[in-house]
Design a protein around this motif. Structure first.
Motif, mmCIF file in Angstrom:
data_model
loop_
_atom_site.group_PDB
_atom_site.id
_atom_site.type_symbol
_atom_site.label_atom_id
_atom_site.label_comp_id
_atom_site.label_asym_id
_atom_site.label_seq_id
_atom_site.Cartn_x
_atom_site.Cartn_y
_atom_site.Cartn_z
ATOM 1 N N VAL A 8 0.842 -1.815 0.209
ATOM 2 C CA VAL A 8 0.256 -0.115 -0.104
ATOM 3 C C VAL A 8 0.594 1.311 -0.087
ATOM 4 O O VAL A 8 0.699 1.512 -1.002
ATOM 5 C CB VAL A 8 -0.822 0.008 0.810
ATOM 6 N N ALA A 9 2.089 1.614 0.848
ATOM 7 C CA ALA A 9 2.486 2.195 0.346
ATOM 8 C C ALA A 9 3.560 3.148 -0.809
ATOM 9 O O ALA A 9 3.277 3.994 -1.260
ATOM 10 C CB ALA A 9 3.794 2.036 1.838
ATOM 11 N N GLY A 14 4.050 5.987 -5.471
ATOM 12 C CA GLY A 14 3.193 5.981 -7.314
ATOM 13 C C GLY A 14 2.802 6.644 -7.883
ATOM 14 O O GLY A 14 2.553 7.658 -8.835
ATOM 15 N N LEU A 15 1.324 6.611 -7.213
ATOM 16 C CA LEU A 15 0.432 7.562 -6.886
ATOM 17 C C LEU A 15 0.666 8.840 -7.125
ATOM 18 O O LEU A 15 0.855 9.749 -7.708
ATOM 19 C CB LEU A 15 -0.793 7.102 -6.661
ATOM 20 N N ASP A 16 1.646 9.179 -5.797
ATOM 21 C CA ASP A 16 1.838 10.311 -5.730
ATOM 22 C C ASP A 16 2.916 11.570 -7.091
ATOM 23 O O ASP A 16 2.490 12.214 -7.196
ATOM 24 C CB ASP A 16 2.257 10.544 -3.811
ATOM 25 N N GLN A 17 3.678 10.600 -6.986
ATOM 26 C CA GLN A 17 5.182 10.895 -7.801
ATOM 27 C C GLN A 17 4.127 10.774 -9.860
ATOM 28 O O GLN A 17 4.322 11.736 -10.714
ATOM 29 C CB GLN A 17 5.508 9.706 -8.274
ATOM 30 N N ARG A 18 3.418 10.023 -9.768
ATOM 31 C CA ARG A 18 2.486 10.560 -11.256
ATOM 32 C C ARG A 18 1.777 12.027 -10.779
ATOM 33 O O ARG A 18 1.799 11.945 -12.103
ATOM 34 C CB ARG A 18 1.544 8.828 -11.211
ATOM 35 N N ASP A 19 0.739 12.035 -9.761
ATOM 36 C CA ASP A 19 0.036 12.779 -9.966
ATOM 37 C C ASP A 19 1.334 14.056 -9.863
ATOM 38 O O ASP A 19 0.468 15.119 -10.360
ATOM 39 C CB ASP A 19 -0.673 13.023 -8.581
ATOM 40 N N ALA A 20 2.186 13.775 -9.173
ATOM 41 C CA ALA A 20 3.639 15.445 -9.618
ATOM 42 C C ALA A 20 3.964 15.090 -11.244
ATOM 43 O O ALA A 20 3.658 16.437 -11.537
ATOM 44 C CB ALA A 20 4.107 14.822 -8.497
ATOM 45 N N VAL A 21 3.758 14.531 -11.337
ATOM 46 C CA VAL A 21 4.369 14.536 -13.150
ATOM 47 C C VAL A 21 3.080 14.879 -13.911
ATOM 48 O O VAL A 21 3.525 15.564 -14.710
ATOM 49 C CB VAL A 21 4.920 12.472 -13.603
ATOM 50 N N ALA A 22 1.712 14.899 -13.325
ATOM 51 C CA ALA A 22 0.532 14.674 -14.017
ATOM 52 C C ALA A 22 0.059 16.571 -14.076
ATOM 53 O O ALA A 22 0.248 16.879 -15.162
ATOM 54 C CB ALA A 22 -0.616 14.495 -14.008
#
Length: 63
Positions: A8-9, A14-22
């Motif tokens: 989960v962590a 990974g989602l946070d990094q993808r959100d930042a890239v988006a």
């Protein structure tokens, strides 16, 4: 050994990094749109003043 918390962590990071890239890509595309809009606005020719004199002072009401 319980590894579900680790998964989960890892997924959350990974989602946070993808959100930042988006968000970064979105900001870049907005900057490009801003630059394009400014170029289009600057390309508009200046408004010329209307000619003076009798132009438009006579109206033909018998059409």
């Amino acid at each position: 050994m319980n590894i579900s918390g680790v998964q989960v962590a890892a997924m959350a990071s990974g989602l946070d990094q993808r959100d930042a890239v988006a968000v970064t890509v979105l900001k870049k595309s907005m900057d490009i749109q801003k630059q394009t809009a400014m170029q289009l606005i600057e390309a508009i020719p200046p408004v010329q003043s209307l000619p003076t004199g009798n132009l438009g002072s006579n109206i033909d009401v018998h059409a």
